[in-house]
Design an enzyme around this catalytic site. Structure first.
Site, PDB file in Angstrom:
ATOM      1  N   GLU A  25      -5.247  -5.258  10.726  1.00 28.32           N
ATOM      2  CA  GLU A  25      -4.105  -4.055  10.834  1.00 28.32           C
ATOM      3  C   GLU A  25      -4.416  -3.346  12.170  1.00 28.32           C
ATOM      4  O   GLU A  25      -5.265  -2.518  12.358  1.00 28.32           O
ATOM      5  CB  GLU A  25      -4.042  -3.221   9.534  1.00 28.32           C
ATOM      6  CG  GLU A  25      -3.817  -3.666   8.560  1.00 28.32           C
ATOM      7  CD  GLU A  25      -3.049  -2.759   7.477  1.00 28.32           C
ATOM      8  OE1 GLU A  25      -2.195  -2.931   6.994  1.00 28.32           O
ATOM      9  OE2 GLU A  25      -3.772  -1.759   7.123  1.00 28.32           O
ATOM     10  N   GLY A  62       2.651   2.141  10.679  1.00 30.15           N
ATOM     11  CA  GLY A  62       3.668   3.370  10.737  1.00 30.15           C
ATOM     12  C   GLY A  62       4.228   3.900  11.873  1.00 30.15           C
ATOM     13  O   GLY A  62       4.761   4.690  12.124  1.00 30.15           O
ATOM     14  N   SER A 110       3.628  -2.024  10.151  1.00 33.55           N
ATOM     15  CA  SER A 110       5.049  -1.986  10.463  1.00 33.55           C
ATOM     16  C   SER A 110       5.935  -3.322  10.004  1.00 33.55           C
ATOM     17  O   SER A 110       6.955  -3.650  10.619  1.00 33.55           O
ATOM     18  CB  SER A 110       5.479  -1.722  11.768  1.00 33.55           C
ATOM     19  OG  SER A 110       4.954  -0.272  12.166  1.00 33.55           O
ATOM     20  N   ASN A 146       0.948  -1.302   0.002  1.00 30.23           N
ATOM     21  CA  ASN A 146      -0.053   0.113   0.069  1.00 30.23           C
ATOM     22  C   ASN A 146       0.754   1.306   0.025  1.00 30.23           C
ATOM     23  O   ASN A 146       1.607   1.666   1.125  1.00 30.23           O
ATOM     24  CB  ASN A 146      -0.844  -0.039   1.194  1.00 30.23           C
ATOM     25  CG  ASN A 146      -1.622   1.124   1.511  1.00 30.23           C
ATOM     26  OD1 ASN A 146      -1.852   2.110   0.662  1.00 30.23           O
ATOM     27  ND2 ASN A 146      -2.347   1.338   2.423  1.00 30.23           N
ATOM     28  N   GLU A 165      -6.680   4.564   8.199  1.00 27.59           N
ATOM     29  CA  GLU A 165      -6.537   5.782   7.991  1.00 27.59           C
ATOM     30  C   GLU A 165      -7.717   6.649   7.576  1.00 27.59           C
ATOM     31  O   GLU A 165      -8.196   7.543   7.639  1.00 27.59           O
ATOM     32  CB  GLU A 165      -5.414   5.902   7.002  1.00 27.59           C
ATOM     33  CG  GLU A 165      -4.123   5.876   7.773  1.00 27.59           C
ATOM     34  CD  GLU A 165      -2.688   5.311   6.900  1.00 27.59           C
ATOM     35  OE1 GLU A 165      -3.042   5.262   5.684  1.00 27.59           O
ATOM     36  OE2 GLU A 165      -1.897   4.728   7.515  1.00 27.59           O
ATOM     37  N   HIS A 189      -9.755   0.966   5.527  1.00 26.20           N
ATOM     38  CA  HIS A 189      -8.185   1.091   5.964  1.00 26.20           C
ATOM     39  C   HIS A 189      -8.287   1.975   7.440  1.00 26.20           C
ATOM     40  O   HIS A 189      -9.263   2.924   7.193  1.00 26.20           O
ATOM     41  CB  HIS A 189      -7.292   1.846   5.007  1.00 26.20           C
ATOM     42  CG  HIS A 189      -6.170   1.440   5.425  1.00 26.20           C
ATOM     43  ND1 HIS A 189      -5.242   2.673   6.222  1.00 26.20           N
ATOM     44  CD2 HIS A 189      -5.014   0.673   5.124  1.00 26.20           C
ATOM     45  CE1 HIS A 189      -4.033   2.390   6.431  1.00 26.20           C
ATOM     46  NE2 HIS A 189      -3.989   1.147   5.709  1.00 26.20           N
TER      47      HIS A 189
HETATM   48  P1  13P Z   1       3.025   0.235   7.690  1.00 22.94           P
HETATM   49  O1  13P Z   1       3.893  -0.854   6.989  1.00 22.94           O
HETATM   50  O2  13P Z   1       3.820   1.554   7.123  1.00 22.94           O
HETATM   51  O3  13P Z   1       2.881   0.436   9.120  1.00 22.94           O
HETATM   52  O4  13P Z   1       1.579   0.380   7.067  1.00 22.94           O
HETATM   53  C1  13P Z   1       0.772  -0.499   7.156  1.00 22.94           C
HETATM   54  C2  13P Z   1      -0.480  -0.258   6.481  1.00 22.94           C
HETATM   55  O5  13P Z   1      -1.281   0.640   6.752  1.00 22.94           O
HETATM   56  C3  13P Z   1      -0.819  -1.083   5.298  1.00 22.94           C
HETATM   57  O6  13P Z   1      -1.973  -0.658   4.777  1.00 22.94           O
END
Ligand code: 13P
Length: 259
Positions: free
Chosen positions: A166, A172, A212, A9, A96, A94
């Site tokens: 997730e 992140g 991560s 992603n 976010e 997601h």
């Molecule tokens: P990171 O791997 O940067 O933690 O992000 C995970 C993510 O949100 C993938 O959709």
């Protein structure tokens, strides 16, 4: 045997030429493997040019988001029907989108339905916040997110579904879950599907871990019980790291086949 799915992603990163360069580097390095699906998830703007660049036997494409109505006066939105034939998958829910853009359980439900209606497989993202984990609400949160997203979906549609666990606190942050935490969450996710559609359907759904992920920990999660692949954020922007993660999937698959 289910195919392992490794998805990158790219989030809101890379302009068209940067995305093209990353795609070229990945295409040069990543080999074709019949049992591993590698999915690129670039920005909406990058999808079309990348679709012309990729070897479709090696890579599939996913969108990061789409709007549940098929067409109309919805300025700034892109519909699932517009993405038909361009992408195989779409991320839905997601963290976010849920937390920065306040996407609700109902909106996620409408998007899952719209995705299936347009022949695009949803990658449904679920996960708890740090506070919810501390308050021991993880299972309840996952069940609520799963049950509401899957209302009105048929059993045959569900079998192609992909779910990504997730944990919000692991995205992140460099602070990934332990494989045991992922196994427990994946079990809850499958129980939730089983309660709606039965055990056989639930077993066929692929469930990924995301949060991560980097090349050092990829194998640990790929070997974890019930985990069928990885959703990678930051590390997918680095061709060497993403290639190493795909290579880890090749190795884990090879070891599983020898057993
Ligand atoms: P990171 O791997 O940067 O933690 O992000 C995970 C993510 O949100 C993938 O959709």
């Amino acid at each position: 045997m289910k195919k392992i799915l490794i998805a990158g992603n790219w989030k809101m990163n890379l302009n068209v030429s940067e995305a093209s360069l990353l795609t070229k580097r990945l295409q040069d390095r990543i080999a074709l493997h019949k049992d591993i699906e590698v999915v690129l998830i670039p920005s909406m703007l990058d999808l079309q040019p990348i679709s012309l660049q990729i070897d479709r036997r090696k890579f599939k494409l996913a969108a990061q988001n789409a709007y549940h109505k098929d067409s109309g006066a919805f300025t700034g939105e892109v519909s699932f029907s517009m993405l038909r034939d361009l992408v195989s998958y779409c991320l839905i829910g997601h963290s976010e989108r849920r937390h920065i853009f306040n996407e609700t359980l109902e909106e996620v439900q409408e998007k899952v339905a719209a995705s299936f209606r347009n022949g695009i497989t949803p990658i449904l993202c679920v996960g708890e916040t740090k506070t919810e984990r501390i308050n021991k609400e993880t299972n309840q949160v996952l069940e609520d997110q799963m049950q509401s997203a899957l209302a009105n979906i048929t059993a045959s549609e569900i079998e192609s579904l992909v779910v990504a666990y997730e944990p919000v606190w692991a995205i992140g942050t460099g602070d990934f879950a332990t494989p045991d935490q992922a196994v427990a969450a994946v079990r809850t996710i499958r129980q939730s599907i089983a309660s709606l559609y039965g055990n056989a359907v639930s077993k066929n759904v692929r469930v990924l871990y995301g949060g991560s992920v980097n090349p050092d920990i990829a194998s640990d999660f790929l070997k974890a019980e019930g985990v069928d692949g990885l959703l990678v954020g930051g590390a997918s922007l680095n061709y060497a790291q993403f290639t190493d993660i795909v290579d880890a999937a090749f190795e884990v698959h090879h070891d599983l086949e020898k057993r």
